[in-house]
Design a protein around this motif. Structure first.
Motif, PDB file in Angstrom:
ATOM      1  N   THR A  75       0.843  -1.190   0.000  1.00  0.00           N
ATOM      2  CA  THR A  75       0.000   0.000   0.000  1.00  0.00           C
ATOM      3  C   THR A  75       0.880   1.243   0.000  1.00  0.00           C
ATOM      4  O   THR A  75       1.780   1.368   0.838  1.00  0.00           O
ATOM      5  CB  THR A  75      -0.918   0.020   1.230  1.00  0.00           C
ATOM      6  OG1 THR A  75      -1.734  -1.153   1.213  1.00  0.00           O
ATOM      7  CG2 THR A  75      -1.796   1.253   1.243  1.00  0.00           C
ATOM      8  N   ALA A  76       0.619   2.149  -0.922  1.00  0.00           N
ATOM      9  CA  ALA A  76       1.409   3.375  -1.035  1.00  0.00           C
ATOM     10  C   ALA A  76       0.721   4.519  -0.311  1.00  0.00           C
ATOM     11  O   ALA A  76      -0.507   4.625  -0.314  1.00  0.00           O
ATOM     12  CB  ALA A  76       1.611   3.733  -2.505  1.00  0.00           C
ATOM     13  N   ASP A 121       3.827   0.666   2.655  1.00  0.00           N
ATOM     14  CA  ASP A 121       3.584  -0.024   3.935  1.00  0.00           C
ATOM     15  C   ASP A 121       4.418   0.574   5.066  1.00  0.00           C
ATOM     16  O   ASP A 121       4.983  -0.128   5.907  1.00  0.00           O
ATOM     17  CB  ASP A 121       3.879  -1.532   3.797  1.00  0.00           C
ATOM     18  CG  ASP A 121       2.855  -2.245   2.929  1.00  0.00           C
ATOM     19  OD1 ASP A 121       1.726  -1.733   2.808  1.00  0.00           O
ATOM     20  OD2 ASP A 121       3.185  -3.306   2.377  1.00  0.00           O
ATOM     21  N   GLY A 122       4.521   1.910   5.052  1.00  0.00           N
ATOM     22  CA  GLY A 122       5.210   2.599   6.136  1.00  0.00           C
ATOM     23  C   GLY A 122       6.711   2.709   5.991  1.00  0.00           C
ATOM     24  O   GLY A 122       7.389   3.221   6.891  1.00  0.00           O
ATOM     25  N   ARG A 123       7.259   2.277   4.862  1.00  0.00           N
ATOM     26  CA  ARG A 123       8.701   2.331   4.645  1.00  0.00           C
ATOM     27  C   ARG A 123       8.996   3.128   3.383  1.00  0.00           C
ATOM     28  O   ARG A 123       8.408   2.878   2.327  1.00  0.00           O
ATOM     29  CB  ARG A 123       9.269   0.920   4.507  1.00  0.00           C
ATOM     30  CG  ARG A 123      10.783   0.884   4.329  1.00  0.00           C
ATOM     31  CD  ARG A 123      11.247  -0.526   4.044  1.00  0.00           C
ATOM     32  NE  ARG A 123      12.701  -0.564   3.867  1.00  0.00           N
ATOM     33  CZ  ARG A 123      13.353  -1.605   3.364  1.00  0.00           C
ATOM     34  NH1 ARG A 123      12.690  -2.696   2.994  1.00  0.00           N
ATOM     35  NH2 ARG A 123      14.666  -1.573   3.235  1.00  0.00           N
ATOM     36  N   GLY A 138      15.698  -1.237   0.224  1.00  0.00           N
ATOM     37  CA  GLY A 138      14.874  -0.046   0.031  1.00  0.00           C
ATOM     38  C   GLY A 138      14.667   0.350  -1.413  1.00  0.00           C
ATOM     39  O   GLY A 138      14.319   1.499  -1.702  1.00  0.00           O
ATOM     40  N   ILE A 139      14.844  -0.604  -2.332  1.00  0.00           N
ATOM     41  CA  ILE A 139      14.657  -0.352  -3.766  1.00  0.00           C
ATOM     42  C   ILE A 139      13.454  -1.167  -4.230  1.00  0.00           C
ATOM     43  O   ILE A 139      13.490  -2.403  -4.178  1.00  0.00           O
ATOM     44  CB  ILE A 139      15.902  -0.746  -4.585  1.00  0.00           C
ATOM     45  CG1 ILE A 139      17.183  -0.189  -3.959  1.00  0.00           C
ATOM     46  CG2 ILE A 139      15.731  -0.318  -6.031  1.00  0.00           C
ATOM     47  CD1 ILE A 139      17.259   1.310  -3.926  1.00  0.00           C
ATOM     48  N   PHE A 140      12.414  -0.499  -4.712  1.00  0.00           N
ATOM     49  CA  PHE A 140      11.235  -1.225  -5.173  1.00  0.00           C
ATOM     50  C   PHE A 140      11.348  -1.470  -6.670  1.00  0.00           C
ATOM     51  O   PHE A 140      11.386  -0.541  -7.488  1.00  0.00           O
ATOM     52  CB  PHE A 140       9.949  -0.448  -4.876  1.00  0.00           C
ATOM     53  CG  PHE A 140       8.706  -1.231  -5.218  1.00  0.00           C
ATOM     54  CD1 PHE A 140       8.136  -2.094  -4.298  1.00  0.00           C
ATOM     55  CD2 PHE A 140       8.118  -1.116  -6.476  1.00  0.00           C
ATOM     56  CE1 PHE A 140       7.003  -2.835  -4.614  1.00  0.00           C
ATOM     57  CE2 PHE A 140       6.981  -1.853  -6.801  1.00  0.00           C
ATOM     58  CZ  PHE A 140       6.417  -2.711  -5.866  1.00  0.00           C
TER      59      PHE A 140
END
Length: 376
Positions: free
Chosen positions: A8-9, A20-22, A326-328
């Motif tokens: 979820t963004a 999701d909070g990150r 931390g890379i989507f």
């Protein structure tokens, strides 16, 4: 409810986004020019929302708002074409166009095997027959056209930029071939408009060819408008689709807010090339850094950078390492891409900072250390 595979963004996208909070660096977005959060584009959306609300509740074949007509005129001027028809998505534009133009049993669509799923769906919905030629193989296209007569309506359809490869269709060769066959040429330039070509006007400009017969595309990628698609080309053919295109007539229009955002975006990129220049500098920086990691990259001129993993499990492992850093990114494997061509599709944006890009390169380098045979 949370789902590790469907996050979820929160907040606006600007090179990175909260998932999701990150806070994550986003390498899987179509927001190539970073316009989705640009205040001028948002102001255009707000003006249209204030003027027209969320819409008229009418089919677009009955009534259009002023901002929709303004958008059609702006896009026609930007692309240098006679007429533009607006849709709620490019998928709808592709389906309406192909279903309308190939609406008799004697008509034929000749389609590149790597074309987008919405083109495939449009072919399936058409009453005419569909023939598929091998990707980027004009000899195969000619073979598929054997036996067609001038009495048959023929449509050649291709992506302008292939979304999983990042490669640009050879329109400089494809267009004269279609003309020799007496075929309409339809080019879906969803991943080209705004980013490909000297001034970003798409794959047609990239090859320096005359305007393609028909172009479809979206306002939801480089233009950052969130929703909407179009068909652009000669007025006679566009009117044919407007009069008979089921995916235009029997559905809702793109929201006025998205139309207003798209108007602002077109004016912005028409008058200011700085975002396109930044995008191209970012792509060059990322590619230079990735060369040192040893990963195989597909070569192409745009912001789509496929990192070839070849093996499905390896692609998933590397994507997991990147997300831990931390890379989507998204890993793609069969059936989205052919067997043995699993990959991570990196999508670079003008909104990325040097820090974003360097962090992504470092994360790929770490993944390379965990995959000692990644150069194979």
């Amino acid at each position: 409810m949370t789902d590790a595979y469907w996050p979820t963004a929160e907040g606006r996208l600007s090179g990175g986004v909260d998932l999701d909070g990150r806070e994550m660096i986003m390498l899987s977005s179509n927001d190539y020019l970073g316009l989705a959060g640009d205040e001028r584009v948002l102001a255009g959306a707000r003006r249209a929302l204030d003027a027209h609300g969320t819409g008229l509740g009418l089919n677009p074949s009955i009534v259009l708002t002023r901002v929709h007509r303004e958008l059609a005129d702006e896009l026609a001027g930007y692309l240098g074409c006679e007429s533009v028809l607006l849709f709620n998505s490019c998928a709808a534009a592709n389906c309406a166009t192909l279903q309308t133009l190939a609406d008799t049993p004697g008509s034929t669509i000749i389609s590149d095997e790597y074309n987008h799923a919405s083109i495939v769906d449009g072919c399936r919905l058409a009453r005419g027959r569909t023939k598929v030629y091998r990707h980027d193989d004009l000899g195969s296209l000619e073979e598929q056209s054997a036996g067609l007569t001038s009495a048959d309506r023929t449509i050649v359809v291709t992506d302008g930029v292939f979304s999983m490869e990042g490669s640009v269709a050879r329109l400089d060769e494809l267009q004269p071939l279609a003309a020799r066959l007496g075929a309409d040429l339809v080019v879906d330039d969803s991943h080209g408009i705004g980013v490909i070509g000297a001034t970003g006007r798409g794959s047609v400009e990239h090859h320096g060819t005359a305007t393609a017969t028909l172009r479809t595309g979206t306002f939801a990628k480089a233009l950052g408008a969130g929703l909407g698609g179009f068909l652009a080309g000669p007025a006679a053919v566009v009117d044919e689709v407007r009069s008979r295109g089921r995916f235009f007539i029997f559905t809702s229009p793109m929201p006025p807010a998205s139309a207003g955002a798209a108007v602002a975006a077109i004016r912005l990129i028409r008058d200011d090339q700085s975002r396109l220049e930044r995008l191209r500098a970012n792509v060059a920086r990322f590619r230079r850094g990735m060369q040192e990691t040893g990963w195989e990259l597909l070569d192409n001129p745009g912001p789509i950078v496929p990192v070839m993993l070849r093996d499905d499990e390896r692609a998933r492992r590397v994507a997991a390492v990147l997300r831990d850093r931390g890379i989507f990114t998204a890993a793609f494997s069969y059936p989205v891409v052919p067997r043995g061509t699993a990959r991570i599709r990196v999508q670079i944006s003008a909104a990325h900072t040097d820090h974003h890009l360097d962090a992504a390169i470092d994360a790929f380098a770490e993944a390379a250390r965990l995959e000692p045979d990644h150069r194979s």
